[in-house]
Design a protein around this motif. Structure first.
Motif, short mmCIF file in Angstrom:
data_model
loop_
_atom_site.label_atom_id
_atom_site.label_comp_id
_atom_site.label_asym_id
_atom_site.label_seq_id
_atom_site.Cartn_x
_atom_site.Cartn_y
_atom_site.Cartn_z
N LYS A 182 -20.88 -95.37 -116.19
CA LYS A 182 -22.50 -94.36 -115.90
C LYS A 182 -23.00 -93.68 -114.03
CE LYS A 182 -27.14 -95.05 -117.11
NZ LYS A 182 -27.85 -95.70 -117.65
N ILE A 183 -23.02 -92.57 -114.30
CA ILE A 183 -23.11 -91.38 -113.41
C ILE A 183 -24.61 -90.98 -113.46
CG2 ILE A 183 -22.58 -89.92 -111.73
CD1 ILE A 183 -19.58 -89.51 -112.88
N THR A 184 -25.52 -91.34 -112.29
CA THR A 184 -26.88 -91.41 -112.68
C THR A 184 -27.65 -90.48 -111.44
OG1 THR A 184 -29.37 -91.54 -114.18
CG2 THR A 184 -27.97 -93.27 -113.12
N GLY A 185 -28.69 -89.63 -111.93
CA GLY A 185 -28.81 -89.40 -110.62
C GLY A 185 -30.63 -88.23 -110.85
N THR A 186 -31.03 -87.58 -110.13
CA THR A 186 -31.61 -86.31 -109.57
C THR A 186 -31.07 -85.34 -108.91
OG1 THR A 186 -33.03 -87.98 -110.00
CG2 THR A 186 -33.92 -85.44 -109.11
N VAL A 187 -31.09 -84.07 -109.06
CA VAL A 187 -31.34 -82.80 -109.32
C VAL A 187 -32.21 -82.09 -108.22
CG1 VAL A 187 -29.73 -80.66 -109.32
CG2 VAL A 187 -28.97 -82.41 -110.84
N TYR A 188 -31.77 -81.32 -107.73
CA TYR A 188 -33.39 -81.41 -106.46
C TYR A 188 -32.98 -80.04 -106.02
CZ TYR A 188 -35.03 -86.25 -106.19
OH TYR A 188 -34.99 -87.65 -105.56
N LYS A 189 -33.77 -79.39 -105.55
CA LYS A 189 -33.62 -77.84 -105.63
C LYS A 189 -33.51 -78.09 -103.76
CE LYS A 189 -36.80 -75.98 -108.45
NZ LYS A 189 -38.46 -74.61 -108.49
N SER A 190 -32.99 -77.18 -102.57
CA SER A 190 -32.59 -77.03 -101.73
C SER A 190 -33.27 -77.42 -100.95
CB SER A 190 -31.81 -75.34 -101.45
OG SER A 190 -33.83 -74.85 -101.16
N ASP A 191 -34.32 -78.40 -101.39
CA ASP A 191 -35.34 -78.00 -99.94
C ASP A 191 -35.45 -79.92 -100.17
OD1 ASP A 191 -36.91 -79.45 -102.50
OD2 ASP A 191 -38.52 -78.51 -102.33
N GLY A 192 -34.28 -80.48 -101.13
CA GLY A 192 -34.06 -81.59 -101.30
C GLY A 192 -34.76 -83.13 -101.08
N VAL A 193 -35.94 -81.93 -101.74
CA VAL A 193 -37.45 -82.87 -102.32
C VAL A 193 -37.93 -82.63 -104.30
CG1 VAL A 193 -40.20 -83.42 -102.11
CG2 VAL A 193 -38.18 -83.00 -100.01
N THR A 194 -37.69 -81.15 -103.89
CA THR A 194 -38.38 -80.99 -105.45
C THR A 194 -37.39 -80.93 -106.39
OG1 THR A 194 -39.88 -79.08 -104.33
CG2 THR A 194 -39.30 -78.62 -107.02
N PRO A 195 -37.69 -81.81 -107.61
CA PRO A 195 -36.96 -82.35 -108.60
C PRO A 195 -36.46 -80.77 -109.27
CG PRO A 195 -38.65 -84.03 -109.48
CD PRO A 195 -39.03 -83.02 -108.10
N ALA A 239 -37.14 -82.19 -116.82
CA ALA A 239 -38.24 -81.60 -115.86
C ALA A 239 -38.27 -82.94 -114.88
CB ALA A 239 -39.88 -81.73 -116.72
N ASN A 240 -37.58 -83.81 -115.19
CA ASN A 240 -37.76 -85.04 -113.21
C ASN A 240 -36.53 -84.14 -112.23
OD1 ASN A 240 -40.15 -85.83 -113.98
ND2 ASN A 240 -39.28 -87.20 -115.46
N GLY A 241 -35.54 -83.62 -113.65
CA GLY A 241 -34.13 -83.52 -112.35
C GLY A 241 -33.42 -84.08 -113.02
N SER A 242 -33.30 -84.98 -113.40
CA SER A 242 -32.65 -86.20 -113.79
C SER A 242 -31.36 -85.96 -115.05
CB SER A 242 -33.19 -87.00 -114.42
OG SER A 242 -34.06 -87.11 -115.86
N TYR A 243 -30.16 -86.28 -114.86
CA TYR A 243 -29.00 -86.54 -115.63
C TYR A 243 -28.69 -87.34 -115.99
CZ TYR A 243 -26.22 -86.77 -111.67
OH TYR A 243 -25.29 -86.78 -110.62
N THR A 244 -27.52 -87.98 -116.67
CA THR A 244 -26.80 -89.15 -116.62
C THR A 244 -25.20 -88.79 -117.69
OG1 THR A 244 -28.55 -90.88 -116.76
CG2 THR A 244 -26.85 -91.60 -117.56
N PHE A 245 -24.56 -89.06 -116.93
CA PHE A 245 -22.86 -88.76 -118.01
C PHE A 245 -22.74 -90.22 -118.02
CE2 PHE A 245 -22.60 -85.05 -115.42
CZ PHE A 245 -22.51 -83.77 -116.33
#
Length: 208
Positions: free
Chosen positions: A67-80, A118-124
């Motif tokens: 299971k690969i899970t995480g958050t994708v952030y904008k280039s500022d590294g903070v905003t989902p 909306a939270n930038g989250s994803y899971t494979f």
């Protein structure tokens, strides 16, 4: 008279079959984009596939499900970052790429798409791939990113922290290039789990 009726029925059925067949062909042609054969495989999804979770074919039957899970952030590294499509493909557990065909286009069987929420989250849900047979090549998972309103671009392939072929020299090179692509897996029950956050690049052209 009977012969005439039979002939008319035959003509009607033949005409109907040909019309339906022609409509089917036209529908297929309409469904296949003009650039289907040459475009990036990240675009070969259907709307039903686009949620923030996806399963790679056969993952449940593999010896090392992951299971690969995480958050994708904008280039500022903070905003989902919402509505970002993440596409991955990989080799099977033997290190070979299982290639299939769809309308004459080659594709790797073990692939999947997600679209961040909306939270930038994803899971494979996938599995740990193997190294190419009789080689010292790293185990790799290949990601591609599609931001809303931008062209798709590839990211450096993910590698595994416990890969015996990920040498100290390799790690130094990754650190020098500031590439955060190492997956650290933890066994949880019958599945390995890895967290992988992704920070979008300001200049996506660098990775195309």
């Amino acid at each position: 008279m009977k012969k005439l009726l039979l002939f008319l029925v035959f003509i009607t059925l033949s005409t109907t079959f040909q019309t339906v067949h022609a409509q089917d062909r036209a529908q297929v042609l309409e469904e296949v984009p003009f650039d289907y054969m040459t475009r990036n495989p990240i675009y070969d999804y259907t709307e039903s596939q686009l949620s923030n979770t996806d399963s790679i074919p056969d993952f449940q039957s593999k010896e090392n499900p992951l299971k690969i899970t995480g958050t994708v952030y904008k280039s500022d590294g903070v905003t989902p970052a919402q509505d970002v499509i993440v596409f991955i493909y990989q080799a099977d557990e033997t290190g070979m790429y299982d290639v299939n065909y769809d309308r004459q286009k080659k594709y790797v069987k073990h692939r999947g798409w997600v679209k961040t929420d909306a939270n930038g989250s994803y899971t494979f849900y996938t599995f740990i791939p193997g190294s190419y047979p009789h080689s010292k090549e790293l185990r790799l998972i290949h990601p591609t990113i599609k931001e809303e309103g931008k062209e798709a671009y590839g990211l450096p392939s993910f590698v595994f922290d416990d890969d015996p072929y990920l040498t100290k020299m390799c790690r130094k090179k990754l650190a020098k290039k500031n590439l955060d692509i190492i997956l650290k897996t933890e066994k949880m029950g019958d599945m390995y789990v890895a967290n992988k956050d992704i920070v979008l690049k300001e200049n996506a052209e660098l990775f195309k």
